[in-house]
Design a protein around this motif. Structure first.
Motif, PDB file in Angstrom:
ATOM      1  N   ARG A 103       0.820  -1.210   0.000  1.00  0.00           N
ATOM      2  CA  ARG A 103       0.000   0.000   0.000  1.00  0.00           C
ATOM      3  C   ARG A 103       0.855   1.261   0.000  1.00  0.00           C
ATOM      4  O   ARG A 103       0.452   2.291  -0.537  1.00  0.00           O
ATOM      5  N   VAL A 104       2.035   1.182   0.642  1.00  0.00           N
ATOM      6  CA  VAL A 104       2.902   2.371   0.706  1.00  0.00           C
ATOM      7  C   VAL A 104       4.034   2.316  -0.313  1.00  0.00           C
ATOM      8  O   VAL A 104       4.968   3.107  -0.269  1.00  0.00           O
ATOM      9  N   GLY A 105       3.948   1.361  -1.242  1.00  0.00           N
ATOM     10  CA  GLY A 105       4.930   1.291  -2.329  1.00  0.00           C
ATOM     11  C   GLY A 105       6.263   0.697  -1.958  1.00  0.00           C
ATOM     12  O   GLY A 105       7.287   1.010  -2.587  1.00  0.00           O
ATOM     13  N   LEU A 106       6.285  -0.190  -0.954  1.00  0.00           N
ATOM     14  CA  LEU A 106       7.556  -0.783  -0.521  1.00  0.00           C
ATOM     15  C   LEU A 106       7.550  -2.314  -0.614  1.00  0.00           C
ATOM     16  O   LEU A 106       8.341  -2.977   0.049  1.00  0.00           O
ATOM     17  N   ALA A 107       6.678  -2.864  -1.448  1.00  0.00           N
ATOM     18  CA  ALA A 107       6.578  -4.321  -1.558  1.00  0.00           C
ATOM     19  C   ALA A 107       7.900  -4.961  -1.979  1.00  0.00           C
ATOM     20  O   ALA A 107       8.235  -6.066  -1.542  1.00  0.00           O
ATOM     21  N   ASP A 108       8.680  -4.265  -2.784  1.00  0.00           N
ATOM     22  CA  ASP A 108       9.945  -4.815  -3.275  1.00  0.00           C
ATOM     23  C   ASP A 108      11.101  -4.588  -2.294  1.00  0.00           C
ATOM     24  O   ASP A 108      12.238  -4.978  -2.578  1.00  0.00           O
ATOM     25  N   LYS A 109      10.819  -3.964  -1.144  1.00  0.00           N
ATOM     26  CA  LYS A 109      11.876  -3.674  -0.165  1.00  0.00           C
ATOM     27  C   LYS A 109      11.747  -4.511   1.106  1.00  0.00           C
ATOM     28  O   LYS A 109      12.432  -4.246   2.091  1.00  0.00           O
ATOM     29  N   ALA A 110      10.913  -5.542   1.084  1.00  0.00           N
ATOM     30  CA  ALA A 110      10.639  -6.323   2.297  1.00  0.00           C
ATOM     31  C   ALA A 110      11.898  -6.916   2.916  1.00  0.00           C
ATOM     32  O   ALA A 110      12.029  -6.997   4.145  1.00  0.00           O
ATOM     33  N   ASP A 111      12.839  -7.324   2.088  1.00  0.00           N
ATOM     34  CA  ASP A 111      14.057  -7.970   2.596  1.00  0.00           C
ATOM     35  C   ASP A 111      15.234  -7.008   2.737  1.00  0.00           C
ATOM     36  O   ASP A 111      16.335  -7.417   3.098  1.00  0.00           O
ATOM     37  N   LYS A 122      11.971   5.480   4.153  1.00  0.00           N
ATOM     38  CA  LYS A 122      11.950   5.279   5.606  1.00  0.00           C
ATOM     39  C   LYS A 122      10.675   5.883   6.202  1.00  0.00           C
ATOM     40  O   LYS A 122      10.070   5.304   7.104  1.00  0.00           O
ATOM     41  N   GLN A 123      10.273   7.039   5.708  1.00  0.00           N
ATOM     42  CA  GLN A 123       9.032   7.643   6.191  1.00  0.00           C
ATOM     43  C   GLN A 123       7.841   6.747   5.876  1.00  0.00           C
ATOM     44  O   GLN A 123       6.956   6.543   6.706  1.00  0.00           O
ATOM     45  N   ARG A 124       7.814   6.207   4.668  1.00  0.00           N
ATOM     46  CA  ARG A 124       6.698   5.336   4.281  1.00  0.00           C
ATOM     47  C   ARG A 124       6.654   4.074   5.132  1.00  0.00           C
ATOM     48  O   ARG A 124       5.588   3.590   5.502  1.00  0.00           O
ATOM     49  N   LEU A 125       7.830   3.530   5.459  1.00  0.00           N
ATOM     50  CA  LEU A 125       7.891   2.351   6.325  1.00  0.00           C
ATOM     51  C   LEU A 125       7.360   2.687   7.718  1.00  0.00           C
ATOM     52  O   LEU A 125       6.597   1.911   8.312  1.00  0.00           O
ATOM     53  N   SER A 126       7.740   3.832   8.255  1.00  0.00           N
ATOM     54  CA  SER A 126       7.263   4.245   9.575  1.00  0.00           C
ATOM     55  C   SER A 126       5.749   4.399   9.588  1.00  0.00           C
ATOM     56  O   SER A 126       5.069   4.022  10.542  1.00  0.00           O
ATOM     57  N   TYR A 149       5.576  15.491  -4.131  1.00  0.00           N
ATOM     58  CA  TYR A 149       4.139  15.790  -4.120  1.00  0.00           C
ATOM     59  C   TYR A 149       3.306  14.606  -4.600  1.00  0.00           C
ATOM     60  O   TYR A 149       2.271  14.280  -4.005  1.00  0.00           O
ATOM     61  N   LYS A 150       3.745  13.933  -5.675  1.00  0.00           N
ATOM     62  CA  LYS A 150       2.982  12.816  -6.238  1.00  0.00           C
ATOM     63  C   LYS A 150       2.894  11.659  -5.247  1.00  0.00           C
ATOM     64  O   LYS A 150       1.822  11.083  -5.025  1.00  0.00           O
ATOM     65  N   THR A 151       4.027  11.312  -4.620  1.00  0.00           N
ATOM     66  CA  THR A 151       4.045  10.224  -3.639  1.00  0.00           C
ATOM     67  C   THR A 151       3.222  10.596  -2.414  1.00  0.00           C
ATOM     68  O   THR A 151       2.492   9.774  -1.863  1.00  0.00           O
ATOM     69  N   ASP A 152       3.338  11.850  -1.994  1.00  0.00           N
ATOM     70  CA  ASP A 152       2.562  12.344  -0.850  1.00  0.00           C
ATOM     71  C   ASP A 152       1.072  12.154  -1.097  1.00  0.00           C
ATOM     72  O   ASP A 152       0.340  11.628  -0.245  1.00  0.00           O
ATOM     73  N   ALA A 153       0.596  12.574  -2.273  1.00  0.00           N
ATOM     74  CA  ALA A 153      -0.829  12.484  -2.597  1.00  0.00           C
ATOM     75  C   ALA A 153      -1.300  11.030  -2.623  1.00  0.00           C
ATOM     76  O   ALA A 153      -2.367  10.693  -2.094  1.00  0.00           O
ATOM     77  N   ALA A 154      -0.491  10.145  -3.234  1.00  0.00           N
ATOM     78  CA  ALA A 154      -0.863   8.731  -3.324  1.00  0.00           C
ATOM     79  C   ALA A 154      -0.892   8.082  -1.948  1.00  0.00           C
ATOM     80  O   ALA A 154      -1.795   7.296  -1.630  1.00  0.00           O
ATOM     81  N   LEU A 155       0.076   8.434  -1.116  1.00  0.00           N
ATOM     82  CA  LEU A 155       0.147   7.852   0.224  1.00  0.00           C
ATOM     83  C   LEU A 155      -1.013   8.338   1.096  1.00  0.00           C
ATOM     84  O   LEU A 155      -1.604   7.561   1.847  1.00  0.00           O
ATOM     85  N   ARG A 156      -1.353   9.598   0.999  1.00  0.00           N
ATOM     86  CA  ARG A 156      -2.471  10.123   1.786  1.00  0.00           C
ATOM     87  C   ARG A 156      -3.787   9.460   1.381  1.00  0.00           C
ATOM     88  O   ARG A 156      -4.654   9.220   2.221  1.00  0.00           O
ATOM     89  N   LYS A 157      -3.935   9.148   0.098  1.00  0.00           N
ATOM     90  CA  LYS A 157      -5.146   8.457  -0.371  1.00  0.00           C
ATOM     91  C   LYS A 157      -5.228   7.064   0.246  1.00  0.00           C
ATOM     92  O   LYS A 157      -6.275   6.650   0.765  1.00  0.00           O
ATOM     93  N   ALA A 158      -4.099   6.329   0.210  1.00  0.00           N
ATOM     94  CA  ALA A 158      -4.061   4.986   0.807  1.00  0.00           C
ATOM     95  C   ALA A 158      -4.275   5.063   2.310  1.00  0.00           C
ATOM     96  O   ALA A 158      -4.970   4.238   2.902  1.00  0.00           O
ATOM     97  N   LEU A 159      -3.697   6.084   2.915  1.00  0.00           N
ATOM     98  CA  LEU A 159      -3.808   6.273   4.362  1.00  0.00           C
ATOM     99  C   LEU A 159      -5.259   6.530   4.763  1.00  0.00           C
ATOM    100  O   LEU A 159      -5.743   5.969   5.753  1.00  0.00           O
ATOM    101  N   LYS A 160      -5.948   7.330   3.988  1.00  0.00           N
ATOM    102  CA  LYS A 160      -7.345   7.635   4.282  1.00  0.00           C
ATOM    103  C   LYS A 160      -8.198   6.373   4.248  1.00  0.00           C
ATOM    104  O   LYS A 160      -9.089   6.181   5.068  1.00  0.00           O
ATOM    105  N   GLU A 161      -7.904   5.480   3.294  1.00  0.00           N
ATOM    106  CA  GLU A 161      -8.658   4.233   3.174  1.00  0.00           C
ATOM    107  C   GLU A 161      -8.366   3.294   4.340  1.00  0.00           C
ATOM    108  O   GLU A 161      -9.257   2.616   4.845  1.00  0.00           O
ATOM    109  N   GLU A 162      -7.119   3.251   4.790  1.00  0.00           N
ATOM    110  CA  GLU A 162      -6.715   2.327   5.852  1.00  0.00           C
ATOM    111  C   GLU A 162      -7.122   2.819   7.239  1.00  0.00           C
ATOM    112  O   GLU A 162      -7.242   2.025   8.166  1.00  0.00           O
TER     113      GLU A 162
END
Length: 224
Positions: A103-111, A122-126, A149-162
């Motif tokens: 949801r925060v765009g870090l699926a490929d960073k799990a490991d 790091k902010q998105r992980l937090s 700005y683009k990442t901020d907007a996308a993250l806030r949208k996902a955040l609102k849903e969660e």
């Protein structure tokens, strides 16, 4: 004094040193208020008899600094702390953690390890880790500052849903990201200088107008 209703999204805005972070830290008693009361769900959290650890279980806080465990992977950072995930079995917790990382765009960073992430990652992980706890109250202390700005907007949208049913308090610096906030509280030198929506504060609060004028174009201000 200020009241924040259950499920409301509230923004704290003000000049540097106006007391935004201090106020947030008083909410979960990382700092002790010298006077007054902080009442959450009918309970005064400043009362010495209050079980503050119980209060903190229902507050998800993302600080300006990331507070990640550098010796753990991104996925392990996700599953280590949140109470909500601890109630699941290991496989369920892993699945939920991976879902939130996506949801925060870090699926490929799990490991990956935190040292391998950019400031924005790091902010998105937090933020994902705070969401994983499923608290009733979210506190974001300038937690979007490293995002474009683009990442901020996308993250806030996902955040609102969660976090649809939760109460959310956000310290923000960019006017452009809070134009549609339900309530904006403007602080200045430790006091409330104004409370209202963006349009209301442009007309009624000089401190807010000055901040807006420093960030928005004349056309944008006139349009508002």
């Amino acid at each position: 004094s200020v009241d924040v209703q259950e499920g409301e999204v509230v923004v704290l805005l003000g000049p540097s040193g106006s007391g935004k972070s201090t106020l947030l830290r008083c909410l979960n008693q990382l700092e002790t208020a010298t006077s007054g009361k902080i009442i959450i769900d009918g309970h005064d959290v400043t009362d010495k008899h209050t079980d503050i650890n119980k209060v903190r279980e229902n507050i998800g806080m993302v600080f300006q600094h990331f507070n990640l465990f550098n010796h753990l992977t991104v996925l392990d950072n996700m599953t280590l702390a949140p109470v909500h995930l601890k109630l699941m079995n290991k496989e369920e917790a892993r699945t939920e953690a991976l879902r939130l990382l996506e949801r925060v765009g870090l699926a490929d960073k799990a490991d990956a390890f935190p040292s391998q992430l950019s400031g924005g990652q790091k902010q998105r992980l937090s933020i994902a880790r705070a969401i994983a706890g499923k608290p009733e109250i979210y506190i974001f202390d300038d937690s979007f500052s490293a995002l474009d700005y683009k990442t901020d907007a996308a993250l806030r949208k996902a955040l609102k849903e969660e976090t649809a049913d939760a109460t959310t308090i956000i310290v923000a610096q960019r006017i452009s990201t809070i134009l549609h906030a339900e309530q904006i509280i403007v602080l200045d030198e430790g006091r409330i200088a104004g409370i209202g929506t963006h349009k209301e504060l442009l007309k009624s609060c000089e401190v807010y107008h000055q901040i807006a004028a420093s960030q928005l174009s004349k056309e944008e201000l006139d349009h508002e």
